[in-house]
Every structure is written in C-alpha cells, then in structure tokens.
Design an enzyme around this catalytic site. Structure first.
Site, PDB file in Angstrom:
ATOM      1  CG  ASN A  61      -0.228  -0.052   2.512  1.00 19.72           C
ATOM      2  OD1 ASN A  61       0.450   0.896   2.882  1.00 19.72           O
ATOM      3  ND2 ASN A  61      -0.361  -1.169   3.233  1.00 19.72           N
ATOM      4  NE  ARG A  62      -2.059   4.837  -3.978  1.00 21.15           N
ATOM      5  CZ  ARG A  62      -1.544   4.910  -5.204  1.00 21.15           C
ATOM      6  NH1 ARG A  62      -0.325   5.399  -5.368  1.00 21.15           N
ATOM      7  NH2 ARG A  62      -2.225   4.495  -6.241  1.00 21.15           N
TER       8      ARG A  62
END
Length: 209
Positions: free
Chosen positions: A23-24
């Site tokens: 994820n970011r």
C-alpha cells in the site's frame, strides 16, 4: 524510562519473487511518533515496514517486510508499557507465493488465492504480556469515526487514532486525526505529522503520571 513499541509503514506480501501486495503508506507518522516518544525518554523499538525514512535518534529500528514478520518482531520486543500500531498492515497475503516469476500465458490473468494475515493490533491487545496502553490507527476513506469506533471495540485496544486518507493521503506531511477511546472523541485540527506525534506522545505520557 517506559518501553514502547511503534509500528510504521506498509507491509509487502510476496506474490512471486518480483511482485508484492502493498500500500501507499510512507511511514512518516509512525517514525514521527517513535521520535517523539524517544524525546520524552522512552526506550523505543520501531518495527518498520519497507520505507525510506531515516531512523530517529535514540530509537532501535527493526526492519521487516511482511505482516507475519512484523508481528514476530513486536512479540520479540515485549514486555513493553506502550504499543502504538501505526503501520498500514496488509489484511491479506497470497496463500502460496510462486517460486518463479508468474508469466503471462493467455488473455486471463492468473488467480491469486488470498488468506488473512494475523491482526497485530488485536494480538497485542489480547496478549498475556499486553502493554498497559495499546493504541491503534485507522486510515479510512469514509465514515472515519464510525469505522474507528467499531475497530476500538473489535480489537480490544485502548485508543484508536482515526484519520481520513482522502483528505490527508498517505505520503503527506500533515494529518487531521481524532483520538477515540472509551471516554469519548478528541478531534485535532490538521497539523504537521511531527506535531501530531508530539501531541500524542504528551497524551501518552499523561496516562503514566
């Protein structure tokens, strides 16, 4: 003199030797919290997913990649007085990571059989060596406080720090959060992540006075 565990960043769950589910998350908020706790005199173990952030002064850093590695590192750091689970841990992982790179063989993509990862926040909250104060983070895109209230009840932790990652996306330098506990909701205005960290560290310190 208190011992603290802080998790930060994403996890990366391998699909094959070159691909991962991740994820970011930048790790900025978790690293800032580790730094703020260390500045107040805590002995901090920072369990970090794969991010490019400098290690804060006075903090012991343990680098991991997967959710299972992160949980193992947290359990190895027990006993502790405080656990702050800031990391954006992958909820799922491929059941079996391929030993070689998966190649395109036709028009349809290959199926990936997913299984649930261990829940680090819930595991620490229910551990026989449970820290006195366990804090989770909830990064949501809508109904932020409602989801955070549910998470607080489900995980068994003491506080949830909720933030809207649409308004303040991963990788940004500021955050607007709500600290949710059994005693109510404390909403903080948008401020630099370093200031969120200092304010949270001060609130943690108050509980040990």
């Amino acid at each position: 003199g208190r011992r603290a565990i802080v998790t930060a960043g994403p996890t990366a769950e391998p699909i094959d030797p070159v691909r991962v589910i991740t994820n970011r998350s930048s790790g900025k908020q978790g690293f800032a919290i580790a730094a703020a706790l260390a500045e107040l005199g805590a002995e901090v173990t920072l369990v970090a997913g794969p991010v490019f952030q400098p290690t804060p002064a006075g903090v012991t850093r343990v680098d991991v990649e997967t959710a299972r590695q992160m949980l193992a590192a947290c359990e190895a750091a027990l006993p502790a007085d405080i656990a702050v689970c800031v990391a954006a841990v992958s909820d799922w992982r491929p059941r079996d990571a391929a030993a070689a790179k998966i190649k395109k063989t036709g028009d349809a993509p290959p199926g990936i059989d997913l299984v649930e990862n261990p829940d680090i926040l819930a595991t620490l909250s229910k551990s026989p060596s449970r820290p006195r104060l366990v804090i989770g983070f909830a990064a949501e895109t809508h109904e932020v406080e409602a989801y955070a209230q549910g998470k607080l009840a489900k995980k068994g932790c003491d506080w949830i720090v909720a933030n809207d990652v649409v308004a303040d996306p991963f990788g940004g330098d500021a955050n607007a959060v709500a600290v949710i506990s059994s005693s109510g909701v404390d909403r903080w205005e948008r401020m630099p992540k370093s200031e969120v960290a200092r304010r949270l560290a001060a609130k943690i310190a108050e509980t040990f006075q």
